[in-house]
Design a protein around this motif. Structure first.
Motif, mmCIF file in Angstrom:
data_model
loop_
_atom_site.group_PDB
_atom_site.id
_atom_site.type_symbol
_atom_site.label_atom_id
_atom_site.label_comp_id
_atom_site.label_asym_id
_atom_site.label_seq_id
_atom_site.Cartn_x
_atom_site.Cartn_y
_atom_site.Cartn_z
ATOM 1 N N ASP A 66 0.824 -1.203 0.000
ATOM 2 C CA ASP A 66 0.000 0.000 0.000
ATOM 3 C C ASP A 66 0.867 1.265 0.000
ATOM 4 O OD1 ASP A 66 -2.766 1.344 0.847
ATOM 5 O OD2 ASP A 66 -1.162 2.192 2.096
ATOM 6 N N GLY A 67 0.427 2.296 -0.714
ATOM 7 C CA GLY A 67 1.215 3.518 -0.881
ATOM 8 C C GLY A 67 1.452 4.281 0.420
ATOM 9 N N ILE A 68 0.459 4.301 1.288
ATOM 10 C CA ILE A 68 0.631 5.016 2.563
ATOM 11 C C ILE A 68 1.617 4.263 3.464
ATOM 12 C CG2 ILE A 68 -0.532 5.787 4.678
ATOM 13 C CD1 ILE A 68 -3.037 6.289 3.006
ATOM 14 N N LEU A 69 1.481 2.934 3.504
ATOM 15 C CA LEU A 69 2.435 2.144 4.303
ATOM 16 C C LEU A 69 3.856 2.323 3.758
ATOM 17 C CD1 LEU A 69 0.519 -1.228 4.884
ATOM 18 C CD2 LEU A 69 0.457 0.859 6.260
ATOM 19 N N ALA A 70 3.987 2.351 2.434
ATOM 20 C CA ALA A 70 5.307 2.529 1.812
ATOM 21 C C ALA A 70 5.906 3.888 2.162
ATOM 22 C CB ALA A 70 5.187 2.371 0.301
ATOM 23 N N ARG A 71 5.057 4.901 2.188
ATOM 24 C CA ARG A 71 5.512 6.270 2.455
ATOM 25 C C ARG A 71 5.930 6.456 3.911
ATOM 26 N NH1 ARG A 71 0.684 10.208 2.839
ATOM 27 N NH2 ARG A 71 0.740 9.337 4.944
ATOM 28 N N ASP A 72 5.189 5.829 4.816
ATOM 29 C CA ASP A 72 5.386 6.089 6.244
ATOM 30 C C ASP A 72 6.379 5.144 6.916
ATOM 31 O OD1 ASP A 72 3.545 8.088 5.980
ATOM 32 O OD2 ASP A 72 1.878 6.990 6.905
ATOM 33 N N SER A 73 6.924 4.202 6.178
ATOM 34 C CA SER A 73 7.839 3.224 6.771
ATOM 35 C C SER A 73 8.908 2.849 5.764
ATOM 36 C CB SER A 73 7.059 1.967 7.201
ATOM 37 O OG SER A 73 6.522 1.296 6.073
ATOM 38 N N GLU A 74 9.946 2.177 6.277
ATOM 39 C CA GLU A 74 11.016 1.730 5.383
ATOM 40 C C GLU A 74 11.317 0.264 5.649
ATOM 41 O OE1 GLU A 74 15.213 2.861 6.959
ATOM 42 O OE2 GLU A 74 13.936 4.605 7.269
ATOM 43 N N PRO A 75 11.808 -0.458 4.632
ATOM 44 C CA PRO A 75 12.022 -1.891 4.805
ATOM 45 C C PRO A 75 13.169 -2.193 5.763
ATOM 46 C CG PRO A 75 12.802 -1.192 2.637
ATOM 47 C CD PRO A 75 12.110 -0.004 3.259
ATOM 48 N N VAL A 76 12.984 -3.221 6.585
ATOM 49 C CA VAL A 76 14.040 -3.716 7.476
ATOM 50 C C VAL A 76 14.566 -5.045 6.943
ATOM 51 C CG1 VAL A 76 14.580 -4.513 9.805
ATOM 52 C CG2 VAL A 76 13.055 -2.550 9.476
ATOM 53 N N THR A 77 13.655 -6.002 6.765
ATOM 54 C CA THR A 77 14.027 -7.309 6.215
ATOM 55 C C THR A 77 12.751 -7.990 5.756
ATOM 56 O OG1 THR A 77 15.316 -9.324 6.652
ATOM 57 C CG2 THR A 77 13.869 -8.587 8.408
ATOM 58 N N VAL A 78 12.911 -9.142 5.139
ATOM 59 C CA VAL A 78 11.766 -9.957 4.756
ATOM 60 C C VAL A 78 11.814 -11.240 5.568
ATOM 61 C CG1 VAL A 78 10.602 -11.176 2.884
ATOM 62 C CG2 VAL A 78 11.681 -8.960 2.446
ATOM 63 N N LEU A 79 10.692 -11.540 6.243
ATOM 64 C CA LEU A 79 10.581 -12.782 7.004
ATOM 65 C C LEU A 79 9.912 -13.815 6.092
ATOM 66 C CD1 LEU A 79 9.404 -10.992 10.256
ATOM 67 C CD2 LEU A 79 11.714 -11.764 9.725
ATOM 68 N N GLY A 80 9.490 -14.950 6.615
ATOM 69 C CA GLY A 80 8.904 -15.966 5.744
ATOM 70 C C GLY A 80 7.657 -15.501 5.015
#
Lengths: 134, 134
Positions: free
Chosen positions: B7-21
């Motif tokens: 989602d665009g709002i989630l993408a805007r308000d946060s940044e990636p840390v890692t990918v879990l399963g």
């Protein structure tokens, strides 16, 4: 783990609905939102990850079963699920039916305003439908 | 289910840390609280109970793993876990480290005040410790 005894504030602010495999299912004494609470019947638990892996799975299963039933019964726009525990440390999980335009929508319900008592017949009608849906 | 796209709002308000399963693990761009978010990489999901039973179990496992790591790294008084979705309907689970006296303690963090940007070196230090603890 210690014996389980329901926290006094949780006992005061909610009433029993039924007992699931792990949790007491309780109804908050606040008619502003259909608001349920699951309390795992395990002593000394504060965080979800304090539970054993099996109990974590049971809690998830029961929480999701209650959430789905609550959505079915109320037709809620969105089910809110939260485990905060900043005030009462005994582990408990909130499951709330939210509707556009409800008090404090789209914000969270915790800490907002004052509880509004239920009309007894409306409450019994809701609980009857909920139990049927579970 | 449909393809997953963040989602665009989630993408805007946060940044990636890692990918879990199952989930993307993301950090909210708000230094007031150590605030993580798990987003199951499944399209068209709104409620936790929309997920398959296996995905529900994975989400629980990953949420609890992240919560335990966050508590270990921060020494938080309490971990808050919540799936609200009243504003952004794409299923996402918040995991937040809370401390007595933090902004809006003991109330919820959602909808409270304005985000405060991170100091970059402080953020990198936190993320390094978090990744080690996961």
């Amino acid at each position: 783990m210690g014996d389980f005894e329901l926290d006094g504030i949780l006992a005061r602010d909610s009433e029993p609905v039924t007992v699931l495999g792990l949790c007491q299912l309780r109804l908050l004494k606040d008619s502003r939102w259909p608001w349920l609470m699951l309390v795992p019947q395990r002593g000394g638990m504060t965080e979800i990850f304090d539970l054993t892996p099996l109990d974590q799975a049971l809690l998830t299963f029961e929480t999701n079963m209650v959430g789905a039933a609550l959505k079915k019964v109320t037709g809620a726009t969105k089910i809110n699920v939260g485990a905060l525990g900043n005030i009462v440390r005994q582990l408990h999980v909130h499951v709330i039916a939210r509707f556009e335009g409800d008090p404090n929508w789209p914000g969270p319900i915790w800490g907002f305003g004052q509880a509004a008592p239920y009309d007894e017949s409306r409450k019994q009608d809701f609980l009857k439908k909920l139990i049927e849906a579970l």
